[in-house]
Scaffold this motif. Structure first.
Motif, PDB file in Angstrom:
ATOM      1  N   LEU A  29       1.096  -1.281  -0.177  1.00  0.00           N
ATOM      2  CA  LEU A  29       0.040   0.113  -0.097  1.00  0.00           C
ATOM      3  C   LEU A  29       1.003   1.136   0.006  1.00  0.00           C
ATOM      4  CD1 LEU A  29      -2.881   1.377   0.323  1.00  0.00           C
ATOM      5  CD2 LEU A  29      -2.670   1.302   2.719  1.00  0.00           C
ATOM      6  N   VAL A  30       0.775   2.232  -0.867  1.00  0.00           N
ATOM      7  CA  VAL A  30       1.651   2.993  -1.107  1.00  0.00           C
ATOM      8  C   VAL A  30       0.926   4.510  -0.982  1.00  0.00           C
ATOM      9  CG1 VAL A  30       3.067   1.501  -2.523  1.00  0.00           C
ATOM     10  CG2 VAL A  30       1.510   3.417  -3.768  1.00  0.00           C
ATOM     11  N   ALA A  31       1.606   5.798  -0.653  1.00  0.00           N
ATOM     12  CA  ALA A  31       0.820   7.016  -0.941  1.00  0.00           C
ATOM     13  C   ALA A  31       1.741   7.768  -2.278  1.00  0.00           C
ATOM     14  CB  ALA A  31       1.278   7.896   0.381  1.00  0.00           C
ATOM     15  N   TYR A  32       0.896   8.450  -2.962  1.00  0.00           N
ATOM     16  CA  TYR A  32       1.637   8.769  -4.365  1.00  0.00           C
ATOM     17  C   TYR A  32       0.968  10.094  -4.533  1.00  0.00           C
ATOM     18  CZ  TYR A  32      -2.638   7.046  -6.963  1.00  0.00           C
ATOM     19  OH  TYR A  32      -3.582   6.932  -7.280  1.00  0.00           O
ATOM     20  N   SER A  36      -4.438  16.173  -8.362  1.00  0.00           N
ATOM     21  CA  SER A  36      -5.134  17.025  -7.429  1.00  0.00           C
ATOM     22  C   SER A  36      -4.884  16.821  -6.044  1.00  0.00           C
ATOM     23  CB  SER A  36      -6.711  16.688  -7.357  1.00  0.00           C
ATOM     24  OG  SER A  36      -6.648  15.078  -7.344  1.00  0.00           O
ATOM     25  N   SER A  37      -4.321  15.845  -5.409  1.00  0.00           N
ATOM     26  CA  SER A  37      -3.690  15.722  -4.297  1.00  0.00           C
ATOM     27  C   SER A  37      -3.059  14.421  -4.183  1.00  0.00           C
ATOM     28  CB  SER A  37      -4.859  15.671  -3.364  1.00  0.00           C
ATOM     29  OG  SER A  37      -5.767  14.489  -3.435  1.00  0.00           O
ATOM     30  N   TYR A  38      -2.392  14.093  -2.806  1.00  0.00           N
ATOM     31  CA  TYR A  38      -1.953  12.732  -2.659  1.00  0.00           C
ATOM     32  C   TYR A  38      -3.141  11.860  -2.422  1.00  0.00           C
ATOM     33  CZ  TYR A  38       3.024  13.961  -2.484  1.00  0.00           C
ATOM     34  OH  TYR A  38       4.194  14.517  -2.934  1.00  0.00           O
ATOM     35  N   ALA A  39      -2.833  10.482  -2.739  1.00  0.00           N
ATOM     36  CA  ALA A  39      -3.636   9.436  -2.807  1.00  0.00           C
ATOM     37  C   ALA A  39      -3.239   8.220  -2.125  1.00  0.00           C
ATOM     38  CB  ALA A  39      -4.375   8.974  -3.922  1.00  0.00           C
ATOM     39  N   LEU A  40      -3.982   7.424  -1.550  1.00  0.00           N
ATOM     40  CA  LEU A  40      -3.240   5.951  -1.112  1.00  0.00           C
ATOM     41  C   LEU A  40      -3.632   4.954  -2.358  1.00  0.00           C
ATOM     42  CD1 LEU A  40      -4.823   5.932   2.381  1.00  0.00           C
ATOM     43  CD2 LEU A  40      -2.417   6.245   1.846  1.00  0.00           C
ATOM     44  N   GLY A  41      -2.809   4.046  -2.714  1.00  0.00           N
ATOM     45  CA  GLY A  41      -3.055   3.187  -3.800  1.00  0.00           C
ATOM     46  C   GLY A  41      -2.612   1.927  -3.719  1.00  0.00           C
ATOM     47  N   CYS A  42      -3.034   0.889  -4.242  1.00  0.00           N
ATOM     48  CA  CYS A  42      -2.736  -0.417  -4.261  1.00  0.00           C
ATOM     49  C   CYS A  42      -3.176  -1.252  -5.495  1.00  0.00           C
ATOM     50  CB  CYS A  42      -3.133  -1.294  -2.939  1.00  0.00           C
ATOM     51  SG  CYS A  42      -4.792  -1.561  -2.706  1.00  0.00           S
ATOM     52  N   ARG A  43      -2.755  -2.271  -5.555  1.00  0.00           N
ATOM     53  CA  ARG A  43      -3.009  -3.211  -7.074  1.00  0.00           C
ATOM     54  C   ARG A  43      -4.766  -3.463  -6.643  1.00  0.00           C
ATOM     55  NH1 ARG A  43      -1.576  -8.267  -7.548  1.00  0.00           N
ATOM     56  NH2 ARG A  43      -2.242  -8.375  -9.818  1.00  0.00           N
ATOM     57  N   MET A  44      -5.684  -3.680  -7.620  1.00  0.00           N
ATOM     58  CA  MET A  44      -6.924  -3.919  -7.636  1.00  0.00           C
ATOM     59  C   MET A  44      -7.431  -5.213  -6.715  1.00  0.00           C
ATOM     60  SD  MET A  44      -9.484  -3.130 -10.527  1.00  0.00           S
ATOM     61  CE  MET A  44      -9.329  -4.503 -11.650  1.00  0.00           C
ATOM     62  N   LEU A 172       5.697   7.700  -2.226  1.00  0.00           N
ATOM     63  CA  LEU A 172       6.441   8.377  -3.479  1.00  0.00           C
ATOM     64  C   LEU A 172       6.145   9.848  -3.362  1.00  0.00           C
ATOM     65  CD1 LEU A 172       7.816   7.545  -5.980  1.00  0.00           C
ATOM     66  CD2 LEU A 172       5.262   7.381  -7.037  1.00  0.00           C
ATOM     67  N   ASP A 173       7.330  10.611  -3.160  1.00  0.00           N
ATOM     68  CA  ASP A 173       7.103  12.167  -3.223  1.00  0.00           C
ATOM     69  C   ASP A 173       7.457  12.582  -4.234  1.00  0.00           C
ATOM     70  OD1 ASP A 173       7.548  14.639  -2.445  1.00  0.00           O
ATOM     71  OD2 ASP A 173       8.649  14.227  -0.418  1.00  0.00           O
ATOM     72  N   GLY A 174       6.481  13.482  -4.894  1.00  0.00           N
ATOM     73  CA  GLY A 174       6.643  13.987  -5.688  1.00  0.00           C
ATOM     74  C   GLY A 174       6.494  15.725  -6.010  1.00  0.00           C
ATOM     75  N   GLY A 175       6.602  16.189  -4.858  1.00  0.00           N
ATOM     76  CA  GLY A 175       6.466  17.492  -4.440  1.00  0.00           C
ATOM     77  C   GLY A 175       5.154  17.832  -4.068  1.00  0.00           C
ATOM     78  N   ASP A 176       4.735  18.938  -4.036  1.00  0.00           N
ATOM     79  CA  ASP A 176       3.224  19.383  -3.598  1.00  0.00           C
ATOM     80  C   ASP A 176       2.128  19.293  -4.747  1.00  0.00           C
ATOM     81  OD1 ASP A 176       1.059  20.786  -2.689  1.00  0.00           O
ATOM     82  OD2 ASP A 176       1.931  22.493  -2.133  1.00  0.00           O
TER      83      ASP A 176
END
Length: 206
Positions: A29-32, A36-44, A172-176
């Motif tokens: 489970l990752v944050a990316y 529009s904003s940061y999200a939590l994500g994982c494989r379906m 995963l930090d891609g800035g603001d």
């Protein structure tokens, strides 16, 4: 502890993207960041992923998860679209919109709304998200990263790591990525209803 990846927001490093995708394939489970904003994500297909997201955000089973897609062809496999929805959504993507539509058989039943059998889908206009999705080759099950006691999403990757270090596998930090979530358009009744105004211009669906 969550692994921390600092990537360029416009030209993300392929090695970092590949490492995060390898973790996703191993049920992380990752944050990316998105457009529009940061999200939590994982494989379906990660069975515990939805429950982990619900636990972090304190959500009930009526929450509409979003399936984040790389392109319209992928989106079209997950939801049922009539001609008017097809044209309007294709014209608005990629962009900061989430569309709620009837799910197809490709969507695991546990991820669709229990009564309506609908699911949210979106195609973000974000170089980091698109790089992740291309490398993964499938949609990401996602939810905006808003913590239960807050009204706006977290905007900084390092803050996310500090707040959720023991609950996530990677950040995963891609800035603001901003604080305004997507505009949500419910198309499940055959016509568009704007149910949340956000980063995407709602006027085109009103």
């Amino acid at each position: 502890m969550a692994r921390y990846f600092d990537v360029h927001p416009v030209d993300p490093q392929p090695r970092s993207i590949a490492q995060v995708v390898a973790m996703l394939r191993d049920d992380a489970l990752v944050a990316y960041p998105t457009d529009s904003s940061y999200a939590l994500g994982c494989r379906m297909e990660y069975h515990d992923g939805a429950d982990r997201i619900r636990s972090i955000r304190k959500l009930d089973d009526k929450h509409h998860f979003t399936l984040v897609c790389s392109d319209f062809a992928q989106l079209g496999q997950l939801v049922k679209l009539d001609n008017s929805a097809f044209r309007a959504i294709k014209a608005a993507t990629p962009g900061a919109y989430t569309f709620i539509l009837p799910a197809t058989a490709e969507v695991p039943r546990r991820l669709a709304h229990p009564k309506k059998k609908t699911v949210g889908v979106r195609i973000p206009d974000s170089a980091v998200t698109q790089a992740l999705l291309r490398e993964l080759g499938e949609p990401l099950l996602s939810s905006t990263l808003i913590l239960p006691d807050q009204t706006e999403p977290l905007t900084d990757g390092w803050t996310i790591k500090e707040e959720l270090d023991h609950l996530l596998d990677a950040v995963l930090d891609g800035g603001d990525a901003g604080t305004e979530p997507t505009t949500v358009v419910d198309w499940s009744d055959g016509y568009p209803q704007v149910v949340r105004e956000g980063a995407g211009d709602p006027a085109r669906f009103e």
